[in-house]
Design a protein around this motif. Structure first.
Motif, PDB file in Angstrom:
ATOM      1  N   UNK A 108      -5.506   1.364  15.303  1.00 31.06           N
ATOM      2  CA  UNK A 108      -6.238   1.086  14.215  1.00 31.06           C
ATOM      3  C   UNK A 108      -5.290   0.025  13.414  1.00 31.06           C
ATOM      4  N   UNK A 109      -6.103  -0.368  12.645  1.00 26.16           N
ATOM      5  CA  UNK A 109      -5.496  -1.500  11.472  1.00 26.16           C
ATOM      6  C   UNK A 109      -5.936  -1.415  10.267  1.00 26.16           C
ATOM      7  N   UNK A 110      -5.065  -1.705   9.181  1.00 27.54           N
ATOM      8  CA  UNK A 110      -6.106  -1.686   7.671  1.00 27.54           C
ATOM      9  C   UNK A 110      -5.863  -3.009   7.244  1.00 27.54           C
ATOM     10  N   UNK A 111      -7.053  -3.129   6.226  1.00 27.78           N
ATOM     11  CA  UNK A 111      -6.894  -4.498   5.554  1.00 27.78           C
ATOM     12  C   UNK A 111      -7.094  -4.025   4.029  1.00 27.78           C
ATOM     13  N   UNK A 112      -5.876  -4.607   3.273  1.00 22.16           N
ATOM     14  CA  UNK A 112      -5.713  -4.110   1.669  1.00 22.16           C
ATOM     15  C   UNK A 112      -6.253  -5.521   1.049  1.00 22.16           C
ATOM     16  N   UNK A 113      -7.078  -5.243   0.212  1.00 24.04           N
ATOM     17  CA  UNK A 113      -7.613  -6.227  -0.783  1.00 24.04           C
ATOM     18  C   UNK A 113      -7.019  -6.018  -2.014  1.00 24.04           C
ATOM     19  N   UNK A 114      -6.366  -6.922  -2.670  1.00 20.18           N
ATOM     20  CA  UNK A 114      -5.983  -6.712  -4.289  1.00 20.18           C
ATOM     21  C   UNK A 114      -6.128  -7.565  -5.240  1.00 20.18           C
ATOM     22  N   UNK A 115      -6.655  -7.512  -6.174  1.00 20.81           N
ATOM     23  CA  UNK A 115      -6.723  -8.121  -7.381  1.00 20.81           C
ATOM     24  C   UNK A 115      -6.035  -7.882  -8.710  1.00 20.81           C
ATOM     25  N   UNK A 116      -5.377  -8.849  -9.424  1.00 23.34           N
ATOM     26  CA  UNK A 116      -4.710  -8.364 -10.581  1.00 23.34           C
ATOM     27  C   UNK A 116      -5.485  -8.279 -11.756  1.00 23.34           C
ATOM     28  N   UNK A 117      -5.075  -7.091 -12.471  1.00 24.07           N
ATOM     29  CA  UNK A 117      -5.939  -6.771 -13.532  1.00 24.07           C
ATOM     30  C   UNK A 117      -5.027  -7.589 -14.719  1.00 24.07           C
ATOM     31  N   UNK A 118      -5.850  -8.046 -15.731  1.00 23.23           N
ATOM     32  CA  UNK A 118      -5.385  -8.688 -16.938  1.00 23.23           C
ATOM     33  C   UNK A 118      -4.685 -10.123 -16.676  1.00 23.23           C
ATOM     34  N   UNK A 119      -4.975 -10.780 -15.351  1.00 24.44           N
ATOM     35  CA  UNK A 119      -4.373 -12.086 -15.111  1.00 24.44           C
ATOM     36  C   UNK A 119      -4.742 -13.141 -16.174  1.00 24.44           C
ATOM     37  N   UNK A 154      -9.733  -1.135   3.788  1.00 23.39           N
ATOM     38  CA  UNK A 154     -10.941  -0.682   4.962  1.00 23.39           C
ATOM     39  C   UNK A 154      -9.952  -0.550   6.124  1.00 23.39           C
ATOM     40  N   UNK A 155     -10.561   0.436   7.042  1.00 20.34           N
ATOM     41  CA  UNK A 155      -9.557   0.529   8.170  1.00 20.34           C
ATOM     42  C   UNK A 155     -10.639   0.373   9.369  1.00 20.34           C
ATOM     43  N   UNK A 156     -10.133  -0.525  10.516  1.00 21.32           N
ATOM     44  CA  UNK A 156     -10.620  -0.918  11.764  1.00 21.32           C
ATOM     45  C   UNK A 156     -10.265   0.382  12.531  1.00 21.32           C
ATOM     46  N   UNK A 157     -11.321   0.987  13.402  1.00 20.41           N
ATOM     47  CA  UNK A 157     -12.653   0.387  13.585  1.00 20.41           C
ATOM     48  C   UNK A 157     -13.489   1.319  12.829  1.00 20.41           C
ATOM     49  N   UNK A 158     -13.345   2.207  11.909  1.00 17.40           N
ATOM     50  CA  UNK A 158     -14.222   3.016  11.172  1.00 17.40           C
ATOM     51  C   UNK A 158     -15.008   2.139   9.926  1.00 17.40           C
ATOM     52  N   UNK A 159     -14.264   1.322   9.571  1.00 19.22           N
ATOM     53  CA  UNK A 159     -14.978   0.619   8.236  1.00 19.22           C
ATOM     54  C   UNK A 159     -15.532  -0.813   8.604  1.00 19.22           C
ATOM     55  N   UNK A 160     -15.371  -1.091  10.079  1.00 18.55           N
ATOM     56  CA  UNK A 160     -15.759  -2.366  10.723  1.00 18.55           C
ATOM     57  C   UNK A 160     -15.102  -2.767  11.647  1.00 18.55           C
ATOM     58  N   UNK A 161     -15.734  -3.736  12.525  1.00 19.91           N
ATOM     59  CA  UNK A 161     -15.079  -4.091  13.927  1.00 19.91           C
ATOM     60  C   UNK A 161     -14.816  -5.643  14.192  1.00 19.91           C
ATOM     61  N   UNK A 162     -15.182  -6.420  12.896  1.00 17.36           N
ATOM     62  CA  UNK A 162     -14.891  -7.793  12.747  1.00 17.36           C
ATOM     63  C   UNK A 162     -14.208  -8.208  11.316  1.00 17.36           C
ATOM     64  N   UNK A 163     -13.867  -9.337  11.534  1.00 13.91           N
ATOM     65  CA  UNK A 163     -13.188  -9.868  10.044  1.00 13.91           C
ATOM     66  C   UNK A 163     -14.323  -9.846   8.878  1.00 13.91           C
ATOM     67  N   UNK A 164     -15.412 -10.116   9.045  1.00 17.50           N
ATOM     68  CA  UNK A 164     -16.053 -10.399   7.945  1.00 17.50           C
ATOM     69  C   UNK A 164     -16.424  -8.964   7.428  1.00 17.50           C
ATOM     70  N   UNK A 165     -16.695  -7.806   8.301  1.00 19.35           N
ATOM     71  CA  UNK A 165     -16.886  -6.374   7.641  1.00 19.35           C
ATOM     72  C   UNK A 165     -15.855  -5.916   7.093  1.00 19.35           C
ATOM     73  N   UNK A 166     -14.710  -6.045   7.824  1.00 21.48           N
ATOM     74  CA  UNK A 166     -13.350  -5.460   7.264  1.00 21.48           C
ATOM     75  C   UNK A 166     -13.192  -6.101   5.636  1.00 21.48           C
TER      76      UNK A 166
END
Length: 783
Positions: free
Chosen positions: A371-382, A467-479
């Motif tokens: 498995x692998x995980x992708x973490x997407x982060x956005x700052x609040x109040x920037x 998002x977690x591979x492969x449960x949430x996607x199997x390619x870069x775009x989906x993850x």
């Protein structure tokens, strides 16, 4: 026998010559020149293509805007024709125009002239003196005899600035269905091209309306207006009847100017609108850039040849220099490669490198069933940091955030900056989802710690999606997409949290349904209540009004803060019935205070975006005022700048309706949005409320002082009442008093109170003496 040694290898003469500087340096010069000019031509091609595409797309957008303007005008004309036809055929006959004019049902005479011709073409009635008394020979009289649709006549041929009229007509029928005449609307041809904006279209741009018969009804280029000339639409844009992807570059036959031309067929009328942008004007900056690139390439070529020639002459003496230059070239190439794959500000990997690493990690995870995980982060109040400290402060914040993110990850993990305040992390070889949650929690805690920027303490938070591979996607775009979706869900949940894409989002959906049900029941069960915060006159300290603030007490328990449920209520539309309750309850309360003999108070009620756009808003406000008996002039509705600039014309229509009722209009959190002064002048406003972010640092921030003074001065210039909100200290109050702010409110004066407490506060105000403070202002002796 002892074998003989092999004969020495003879070097070929051409190889010896190829190794000499006499041969090497010309070859290098040719290769370098080819690279310079190849790169230059490629860059020129890219810039030219980008400029042409931008102009073409801009032409299409202008065509869409012009199409909307023309359609509105044509619909108004057709509606007027139908109205006169209906009234005429109902038996009003030739008196219909005077009756409709008296009832204010006709458009303004300044723009539209309306007349009626009988069956013989004689003009028998009109809102203007007729230019000709019989129109029997005109096409706009002859054609409608057999059809009952709007007809647009062919205009006279106009050259440049000549004046002319465009005629619109509809058939009038007698009671027996026979032809009884036509109703005609005459409009200046220039009216249909009056939206020509030289700032966007240039001096040689073009706006025009052409009929399906190929005759221009109106055309304008610069200050010149033309009409009546014939041109085939196919020579302008071949696919004008279809939805064009973008404008096309064609040479317009009427003046020989090459333009990016876009034509759009009007489906309701036998017309097409045409917009053209002069290629010479629009591409002038790009052509200047092309010349600059060519000059730079030529200069570089000359410099290169000079250097090569010098090296050719000093090749033997500068052997070490050549070696050092080669080493520098290698270092430069490495630097270029580094910059191609890393963010220049934070030194983190950029989007390109992260995409490559993610693709490799997915391949390995697929091969080894990991498995692998992708973490997407956005700052609040920037954005607030950028607005307050400028882009330098924002850049410093991003650098510190990058350092903290690296500290939260393993050496095998990767963190990258995608751009702006968006970061993404890759967690390969993930054994369980729990590790991704642990990392996300560490990141939230790290970002939540204060940052020191330019000697100031700044706090921001982060919203994280996982998002977690492969449960949430199997390619870069989906993850990536699913992690981004989860991040937005985190923002919807109040920010400063993390959300998984799958089960957590499903559970969140159930929670949202539960919250929606609780809010609906809360309104039915009377769980909502209003508290009121007083506004005071800055100089006298007298309470001039109150602001109604909503509170929710589910099942009679603790109060739920508005920030936890109001955004959801706005999203689901529940804010509309809740807002109606707030308006009615607040008006009743204000009337009740007045009935007790307490002073007249201005009542402020906030309007959300959904409330503001509610088509029944004016009716509910009128009902609340009528039912409570409160004067309309005592009600002040607070809206944000975003509601004004989102759709200016619609906002102006709504505000005019509110003004007609007699209520006051205030702009809340002024200064935090983007409304321009020229835009504010168009709206019927009474009050502006300075955003609390400027008041918070008023005594320590020089920029906040300057902004506050500017807002107060602007308010006075526009004859608006200026209210400072969020006043929490005596120093802030003194500063506002010294700078002639009209009113203020905040915890320094009083916290939001129940209605009975407000009544007691008003009674106490009438009994207490006043005293002067150290700065010369007046405060109540006790609050």
């Amino acid at each position: 026998m002892i074998p003989l040694p092999p004969p020495p290898v003879a070097h070929k003469p051409w190889m010896s010559r190829a190794a000499t500087p006499l041969f090497i340096f010309p070859v290098i010069a040719v290769i370098a020149l080819a690279m310079i000019w190849g790169a230059t031509y490629k860059l020129i091609g890219i810039e030219r293509a980008a400029a042409e595409h931008a102009v073409a797309v801009s032409g299409r957008e202008l065509a869409e805007t012009y199409e909307a303007q023309v359609v509105r005008a044509l619909r108004e004309i057709d509606q007027t024709l139908k109205l006169v036809k209906y009234a005429y055929e109902r038996g009003r006959r030739f008196e219909v125009l005077q009756e409709l004019k008296a009832s204010a049902l006709l458009p303004p005479e300044l723009l539209f002239g309306i007349s009626i011709a009988d069956r013989d073409g004689n003009i028998v009635a009109g809102t203007r003196p007729p230019a000709q008394h019989n129109v029997a020979s005109e096409d706009y009289f002859r054609v409608p005899r057999g059809v009952d649709t709007v007809f647009i006549g062919q205009p006279p041929r106009l050259v440049d600035d000549a004046k002319g009229k465009l005629q619109f007509s509809r058939r009038l029928s007698a009671p027996d269905g026979s032809f009884a005449g036509v109703v005609i609307i005459s409009v200046d041809i220039a009216y249909f091209v009056s939206g020509y904006d030289a700032a966007k279209l240039g001096a040689h741009g073009m706006l025009g309306i052409v009929g399906t018969d190929g005759v221009f009804r109106a055309r304008r280029s610069g200050d010149k207006v033309n009409a009546g000339d014939t041109v085939g639409k196919a020579t302008i844009v071949s696919d004008a009847d279809d939805e064009p992807a973008e404008a096309r570059l064609v040479t317009n036959p009427w003046d020989g100017v090459q333009r990016y031309t876009s034509a759009r067929q009007l489906f309701e009328f036998p017309l097409a609108v045409i917009v053209g942008l002069s290629a010479d004007e629009q591409l002038a900056p790009a052509r200047a850039a092309v010349r600059l690139h060519a000059l730079q390439a030529g200069t570089a070529s000359v410099v290169l040849l000079v250097v090569i020639f010098a090296l050719w002459r000093m090749s033997r003496q500068l052997a070490r220099a050549r070696k050092r230059a080669a080493e520098e070239q290698v270092a430069h190439a490495a630097r270029v490669e580094y910059l191609a794959y890393h963010d220049g500000l934070t030194a983190l990997p950029n989007r390109t490198l992260f995409s490559k690493l993610l693709g490799q990690s997915i391949s390995q995870a697929r091969r080894y069933r990991r498995q692998l995980a992708v973490i997407f982060l956005d700052l609040d109040g920037f954005k607030a940091v950028n607005d307050t400290l400028g882009h330098e402060g924002g850049d410093a914040l991003l650098k510190q955030v990058a350092v903290r993110l690296r500290e939260c990850l393993r050496d095998s993990d990767t963190v990258a900056r995608l751009g702006g305040d968006e970061f993404v992390a890759l967690l390969p070889e993930l054994t369980q989802d729990k590790y991704a949650a642990i990392v996300a929690q560490k990141i939230l805690a790290a970002i939540a710690r204060p940052f020191m920027l330019d000697g100031q303490e700044v706090r921001v938070s982060a919203s994280i999606g996982i998002s977690v591979y492969p449960e949430d996607g199997t390619d870069e775009q989906a993850l990536g997409k699913n992690a981004d979706t989860a991040m937005y869900k985190a923002k919807q949940e109040g920010k400063n949290n993390f959300q998984f894409y799958s089960e957590t989002l499903n559970a969140s959906s159930a929670e949202r349904l539960s919250l929606e049900k609780a809010l609906r029941h809360g309104l039915e069960r009377g769980e909502f209540e209003l508290h009121y915060q007083a506004k005071r006159d800055v100089q006298s300290g007298t309470i001039t009004g109150v602001e109604a603030l909503l509170r929710w007490r589910p099942d009679g328990g603790d109060i739920v803060e508005p920030g936890r449920f109001l955004p959801f209520a706005e999203e689901t539309g529940l804010i509309v019935p809740i807002g109606r309750w707030v308006l009615m309850t607040a008006c009743r309360q204000n009337a009740a205070w007045h009935a007790l003999g307490l002073p007249r108070l201005t009542l402020s009620v906030n309007l959300s975006a959904r409330q503001f756009n509610d088509p029944e808003l004016l009716g509910h406000i009128g009902a609340a005022l009528a039912e409570s008996g409160m004067e309309a002039g005592l009600l002040e509705l607070e809206i944000t700048e975003a509601l004004l600039i989102g759709n200016v014309e619609r906002a102006l229509k709504i505000l005019d309706g509110l003004k007609d009722i007699g209520v006051r209009i205030a702009i809340d959190d002024f200064g935090a949005g983007y409304a321009s002064l020229s835009l504010l002048k168009r709206f019927p406003l009474n009050t502006i409320k300075i955003d609390r972010s400027f008041i918070r640092d008023l005594t320590s921030g020089r920029e906040d002082k300057a902004i506050t003074r500017a807002i107060i001065a602007m308010g006075r210039t526009l004859s608006l009442t200026v209210v400072a909100q969020g006043v929490e200290t005596k120093e802030q109050a003194d500063y506002l008093r010294e700078n002639a702010c009209d009113e203020f409110q905040g915890y320094y004066l009083n916290v939001p109170m129940a209605p009975a407490d407000i009544a007691e506060l008003l009674r106490a105000q009438g009994k207490l003496p006043h005293r002067h403070d150290l700065h010369g202002g007046i405060e109540l002796a006790a609050i």
